[in-house]
Design a protein around this motif. Structure first.
Motif, PDB file in Angstrom:
ATOM      1  N   ALA A   1      -6.641  -8.799  -6.901  1.00  0.00           N
ATOM      2  CA  ALA A   1      -7.404  -8.255  -5.773  1.00  0.00           C
ATOM      3  C   ALA A   1      -6.866  -6.893  -5.363  1.00  0.00           C
ATOM      4  CB  ALA A   1      -7.373  -9.223  -4.594  1.00  0.00           C
ATOM      5  N   SER A   2      -5.553  -6.730  -5.347  1.00  0.00           N
ATOM      6  CA  SER A   2      -4.991  -5.432  -4.949  1.00  0.00           C
ATOM      7  C   SER A   2      -5.259  -4.367  -6.002  1.00  0.00           C
ATOM      8  CB  SER A   2      -3.478  -5.558  -4.704  1.00  0.00           C
ATOM      9  OG  SER A   2      -2.757  -5.708  -5.917  1.00  0.00           O
TER      10      SER A   2
ATOM     11  N   ARG B   1       8.508  -8.551 -19.184  1.00  0.00           N
ATOM     12  CA  ARG B   1       9.360  -9.718 -18.887  1.00  0.00           C
ATOM     13  C   ARG B   1       9.458  -9.951 -17.389  1.00  0.00           C
ATOM     14  NH1 ARG B   1      12.990  -7.410 -22.438  1.00  0.00           N
ATOM     15  NH2 ARG B   1      14.439  -7.018 -20.721  1.00  0.00           N
ATOM     16  N   GLU B   2       9.659  -8.882 -16.639  1.00  0.00           N
ATOM     17  CA  GLU B   2       9.818  -9.016 -15.196  1.00  0.00           C
ATOM     18  C   GLU B   2       8.517  -9.457 -14.532  1.00  0.00           C
ATOM     19  OE1 GLU B   2      11.426  -5.271 -13.993  1.00  0.00           O
ATOM     20  OE2 GLU B   2      13.454  -5.758 -14.701  1.00  0.00           O
ATOM     21  N   ALA B   3       7.390  -8.924 -14.998  1.00  0.00           N
ATOM     22  CA  ALA B   3       6.105  -9.331 -14.432  1.00  0.00           C
ATOM     23  C   ALA B   3       5.801 -10.790 -14.741  1.00  0.00           C
ATOM     24  CB  ALA B   3       4.985  -8.433 -14.969  1.00  0.00           C
ATOM     25  N   ARG B   4       6.090 -11.209 -15.951  1.00  0.00           N
ATOM     26  CA  ARG B   4       5.802 -12.574 -16.369  1.00  0.00           C
ATOM     27  C   ARG B   4       6.687 -13.601 -15.681  1.00  0.00           C
ATOM     28  NH1 ARG B   4       5.383 -10.740 -22.716  1.00  0.00           N
ATOM     29  NH2 ARG B   4       3.135 -10.251 -22.703  1.00  0.00           N
ATOM     30  N   ALA B   5       7.815 -13.165 -15.139  1.00  0.00           N
ATOM     31  CA  ALA B   5       8.729 -14.091 -14.460  1.00  0.00           C
ATOM     32  C   ALA B   5       8.250 -14.458 -13.065  1.00  0.00           C
ATOM     33  CB  ALA B   5      10.126 -13.469 -14.388  1.00  0.00           C
ATOM     34  N   LEU B   6       7.254 -13.766 -12.537  1.00  0.00           N
ATOM     35  CA  LEU B   6       6.776 -14.016 -11.185  1.00  0.00           C
ATOM     36  C   LEU B   6       5.892 -15.253 -11.125  1.00  0.00           C
ATOM     37  CD1 LEU B   6       5.972 -10.348 -10.116  1.00  0.00           C
ATOM     38  CD2 LEU B   6       7.928 -11.731  -9.408  1.00  0.00           C
ATOM     39  N   ASN B   7       5.790 -15.813  -9.937  1.00  0.00           N
ATOM     40  CA  ASN B   7       4.968 -16.990  -9.688  1.00  0.00           C
ATOM     41  C   ASN B   7       3.518 -16.748 -10.076  1.00  0.00           C
ATOM     42  OD1 ASN B   7       3.068 -18.395  -7.545  1.00  0.00           O
ATOM     43  ND2 ASN B   7       4.884 -19.691  -7.760  1.00  0.00           N
ATOM     44  N   ALA B   8       2.868 -17.777 -10.642  1.00  0.00           N
ATOM     45  CA  ALA B   8       1.486 -17.633 -11.104  1.00  0.00           C
ATOM     46  C   ALA B   8       0.537 -17.275  -9.964  1.00  0.00           C
ATOM     47  CB  ALA B   8       1.021 -18.916 -11.789  1.00  0.00           C
ATOM     48  N   THR B   9       0.747 -17.833  -8.789  1.00  0.00           N
ATOM     49  CA  THR B   9      -0.119 -17.539  -7.647  1.00  0.00           C
ATOM     50  C   THR B   9      -0.010 -16.068  -7.255  1.00  0.00           C
ATOM     51  OG1 THR B   9       0.114 -19.799  -6.836  1.00  0.00           O
ATOM     52  CG2 THR B   9      -0.664 -18.154  -5.275  1.00  0.00           C
TER      53      THR B   9
ATOM     54  N   PRO C   1       0.809  -1.228   0.000  1.00  0.00           N
ATOM     55  CA  PRO C   1       0.000   0.000   0.000  1.00  0.00           C
ATOM     56  C   PRO C   1       0.844   1.281   0.000  1.00  0.00           C
ATOM     57  CG  PRO C   1      -0.941  -1.593   1.514  1.00  0.00           C
ATOM     58  CD  PRO C   1       0.419  -2.106   1.123  1.00  0.00           C
ATOM     59  N   GLN C   2       2.042   1.210   0.581  1.00  0.00           N
ATOM     60  CA  GLN C   2       2.920   2.370   0.564  1.00  0.00           C
ATOM     61  C   GLN C   2       3.355   2.704  -0.864  1.00  0.00           C
ATOM     62  OE1 GLN C   2       3.812   4.627   2.786  1.00  0.00           O
ATOM     63  NE2 GLN C   2       5.058   5.668   1.241  1.00  0.00           N
ATOM     64  N   VAL C   3       3.588   1.665  -1.673  1.00  0.00           N
ATOM     65  CA  VAL C   3       3.960   1.902  -3.065  1.00  0.00           C
ATOM     66  C   VAL C   3       2.790   2.517  -3.822  1.00  0.00           C
ATOM     67  CG1 VAL C   3       4.811   0.848  -5.197  1.00  0.00           C
ATOM     68  CG2 VAL C   3       5.601   0.000  -2.981  1.00  0.00           C
ATOM     69  N   ILE C   4       1.564   2.052  -3.537  1.00  0.00           N
ATOM     70  CA  ILE C   4       0.379   2.663  -4.147  1.00  0.00           C
ATOM     71  C   ILE C   4       0.321   4.145  -3.794  1.00  0.00           C
ATOM     72  CG2 ILE C   4      -2.145   2.671  -4.227  1.00  0.00           C
ATOM     73  CD1 ILE C   4      -2.048  -0.341  -3.599  1.00  0.00           C
ATOM     74  N   ALA C   5       0.575   4.461  -2.524  1.00  0.00           N
ATOM     75  CA  ALA C   5       0.564   5.866  -2.090  1.00  0.00           C
ATOM     76  C   ALA C   5       1.647   6.666  -2.806  1.00  0.00           C
ATOM     77  CB  ALA C   5       0.753   5.943  -0.576  1.00  0.00           C
ATOM     78  N   GLU C   6       2.814   6.074  -3.008  1.00  0.00           N
ATOM     79  CA  GLU C   6       3.888   6.765  -3.715  1.00  0.00           C
ATOM     80  C   GLU C   6       3.483   7.080  -5.149  1.00  0.00           C
ATOM     81  OE1 GLU C   6       7.213   4.179  -3.308  1.00  0.00           O
ATOM     82  OE2 GLU C   6       7.411   4.516  -1.141  1.00  0.00           O
ATOM     83  N   ILE C   7       2.805   6.143  -5.801  1.00  0.00           N
ATOM     84  CA  ILE C   7       2.337   6.387  -7.164  1.00  0.00           C
ATOM     85  C   ILE C   7       1.321   7.524  -7.168  1.00  0.00           C
ATOM     86  CG2 ILE C   7       1.069   5.395  -9.109  1.00  0.00           C
ATOM     87  CD1 ILE C   7       2.265   2.665  -8.329  1.00  0.00           C
ATOM     88  N   CYS C   8       0.393   7.493  -6.224  1.00  0.00           N
ATOM     89  CA  CYS C   8      -0.622   8.545  -6.150  1.00  0.00           C
ATOM     90  C   CYS C   8      -0.006   9.914  -5.890  1.00  0.00           C
ATOM     91  CB  CYS C   8      -1.641   8.222  -5.058  1.00  0.00           C
ATOM     92  SG  CYS C   8      -2.677   6.776  -5.400  1.00  0.00           S
ATOM     93  N   ASN C   9       1.112   9.954  -5.187  1.00  0.00           N
ATOM     94  CA  ASN C   9       1.744  11.214  -4.813  1.00  0.00           C
ATOM     95  C   ASN C   9       2.735  11.735  -5.845  1.00  0.00           C
ATOM     96  OD1 ASN C   9       0.343  11.492  -2.381  1.00  0.00           O
ATOM     97  ND2 ASN C   9       1.847  10.240  -1.264  1.00  0.00           N
ATOM     98  N   LEU C  10       2.850  11.042  -6.979  1.00  0.00           N
ATOM     99  CA  LEU C  10       3.680  11.577  -8.053  1.00  0.00           C
ATOM    100  C   LEU C  10       3.067  12.870  -8.586  1.00  0.00           C
ATOM    101  CD1 LEU C  10       4.470   8.208  -9.904  1.00  0.00           C
ATOM    102  CD2 LEU C  10       6.053   9.554  -8.491  1.00  0.00           C
TER     103      LEU C  10
ATOM    104  N   ARG D   1       3.813 -10.643  -1.208  1.00  0.00           N
ATOM    105  CA  ARG D   1       4.401 -11.322  -2.356  1.00  0.00           C
ATOM    106  C   ARG D   1       4.085 -10.565  -3.649  1.00  0.00           C
ATOM    107  NH1 ARG D   1       2.113 -17.260  -1.728  1.00  0.00           N
ATOM    108  NH2 ARG D   1       0.341 -16.011  -0.989  1.00  0.00           N
ATOM    109  N   ILE D   2       3.020  -9.751  -3.632  1.00  0.00           N
ATOM    110  CA  ILE D   2       2.685  -8.966  -4.825  1.00  0.00           C
ATOM    111  C   ILE D   2       3.469  -7.664  -4.909  1.00  0.00           C
ATOM    112  CG2 ILE D   2       0.339  -9.926  -4.823  1.00  0.00           C
ATOM    113  CD1 ILE D   2      -0.595  -7.065  -3.940  1.00  0.00           C
ATOM    114  N   LEU D   3       4.267  -7.362  -3.896  1.00  0.00           N
ATOM    115  CA  LEU D   3       5.001  -6.094  -3.866  1.00  0.00           C
ATOM    116  C   LEU D   3       5.793  -5.832  -5.146  1.00  0.00           C
ATOM    117  CD1 LEU D   3       5.874  -3.581  -2.223  1.00  0.00           C
ATOM    118  CD2 LEU D   3       7.716  -4.987  -1.245  1.00  0.00           C
TER     119      LEU D   3
END
Length: 261
Positions: free
Chosen positions: A133-134, A118-126, A10-19, A191-193
C-alpha cells in the motif's frame, strides 16, 4: 484515525526523493537500475505475500494481474516483444542485459542487492504485505518522478529503465483506477519503516554520489576485510555491505521464498 503524516516512513520517502538525482552520471544511473532490479524482486515477493494472506481480495488480485505475468510494459526493443507477458522484475532483469558491466562492479552490486533481499525477506509477512500500500499509493510514484528528473537517458539500458519508471507513474497516478486505489485499503503503519529505510540504503550504497557532491566529497571509505562502508563526514553511517556471495548472477523466481511455500 492515524494518517501517513503521523508516521516516520513518509520522511524516508522524502529523503529518497531529495537525493541528488540530477547530479549523478549515466554510469551511476545504470547502477540505480541494478539497485531497482533488486527492489522489484522484493516488491513482487511482497505482493505475492499479500495475495497469500488475502486470497479473496479482488483488488489485490487485480493488482497482481497488472504487476505479474503482464504485457503492460511491452513492447520494448531488446526487452519485451509485442504482447509478451512477464513479471516486472523480469523486465528489469532483461533491461540490465542490454549493457554488460565489468566483473568487479557486477560483484559489488550483487553483494549489496543480495544483502538487501536477505534483510527484506527476514521481516514479518504481514509487514511485507502492508508495504504494498505504501509503495503503490503514492510512495513509489513520488520516488519515480524524482528519478525521472535525471536528464541523460542516453543508452538502451537507461531508455528502457526510463520507460519502466514513466509507465509506473502512469499506472499509479489515477486516484480512482490506479494501483493506489487497488491497495490503499491495506492498513499501513511504521512497521514498514525498515523496508523504506532498506530501499534508501540500497540506493545510496550502490551510488554514494546520490548524497550530493559535498557529502560524497567528504565521505570516508573504510576498507573492511569483506567490503567497505561509506561514512559521510559528520553524517550517520549509510551501510556496510557483506561479502560477495559465492553464487553470482541475477536473482530469479527460484529465489522467491513465496514460490517455495
Amino acid at each position: 484515525m492515524t494518517s501517513p503524516r503521523d508516521f516516520r516512513y513518509p520522511q524516508v520517502i522524502a529523503e529518497i526523493c531529495n537525493l541528488d538525482w540530477q547530479g549523478i552520471s549515466g554510469e551511476d544511473m545504470t547502477s540505480i537500475a541494478w539497485a531497482y532490479h533488486f527492489f522489484s524482486i522484493q516488491f513482487r515477493e511482497n505482493l505475492k505475500t499479500a495475495r497469500r494472506l488475502h486470497p479473496h481480495d479482488e483488488k489485490l488480485r487485480q493488482l497482481e494481474a497488472e504487476e505479474c505475468d503482464t504485457d503492460n510494459l511491452a513492447p520494448w526493443p531488446g526487452v519485451a516483444a509485442v504482447g509478451e507477458k512477464m513479471n516486472h522484475d523480469e523486465f528489469m532483469r532483461r533491461t540490465l542485459d542490454l549493457m554488460p558491466i565489468d566483473t568487479v562492479k557486477f560483484q559489488r552490486l550483487q553483494t549489496i542487492g543480495h544483502r538487501y533481499l536477505r534483510e527484506a525477506r527476514a521481516l514479518n509477512a504481514t509487514v511485507r504485505a502492508a508495504s504494498i500500500a505504501s509503495y503503490e499509493d503514492g510512495g513509489l510514484e513520488r520516488v519515480f518522478k524524482a528519478i525521472l528528473g535525471f536528464c541523460d537517458w542516453n543508452t538502451p539500458l537507461l531508455q528502457a529503465f526510463e520507460h519502466f519508471l514513466a509507465e509506473h507513474v502512469r499506472f499509479d497516478s489515477d486516484p480512482d483506477q490506479g494501483h493506489g486505489a487497488l491497495s490503499r485499503h491495506i492498513e499501513v503503519d511504521d512497521r514498514i519503516l525498515p523496508l523504506w529505510e532498506g530501499f534508501r540504503e540500497l540506493l545510496v550504497t550502490c551510488v554514494p554520489s546520490l548524497l550530493g557532491k559535498t557529502a560524497t566529497g567528504s565521505a570516508r571509505l573504510h576498507e573492511l576485510d569483506n567490503g567497505f562502508e561509506a561514512l559521510p563526514q559528520g553524517a550517520e553511517r549509510v551501510v556496510a555491505y557483506a561479502p560477495v556471495h559465492a553464487t553470482a548472477g541475477l536473482v530469479g523466481a527460484h529465489d522467491d521464498p513465496v514460490c517455495h511455500s
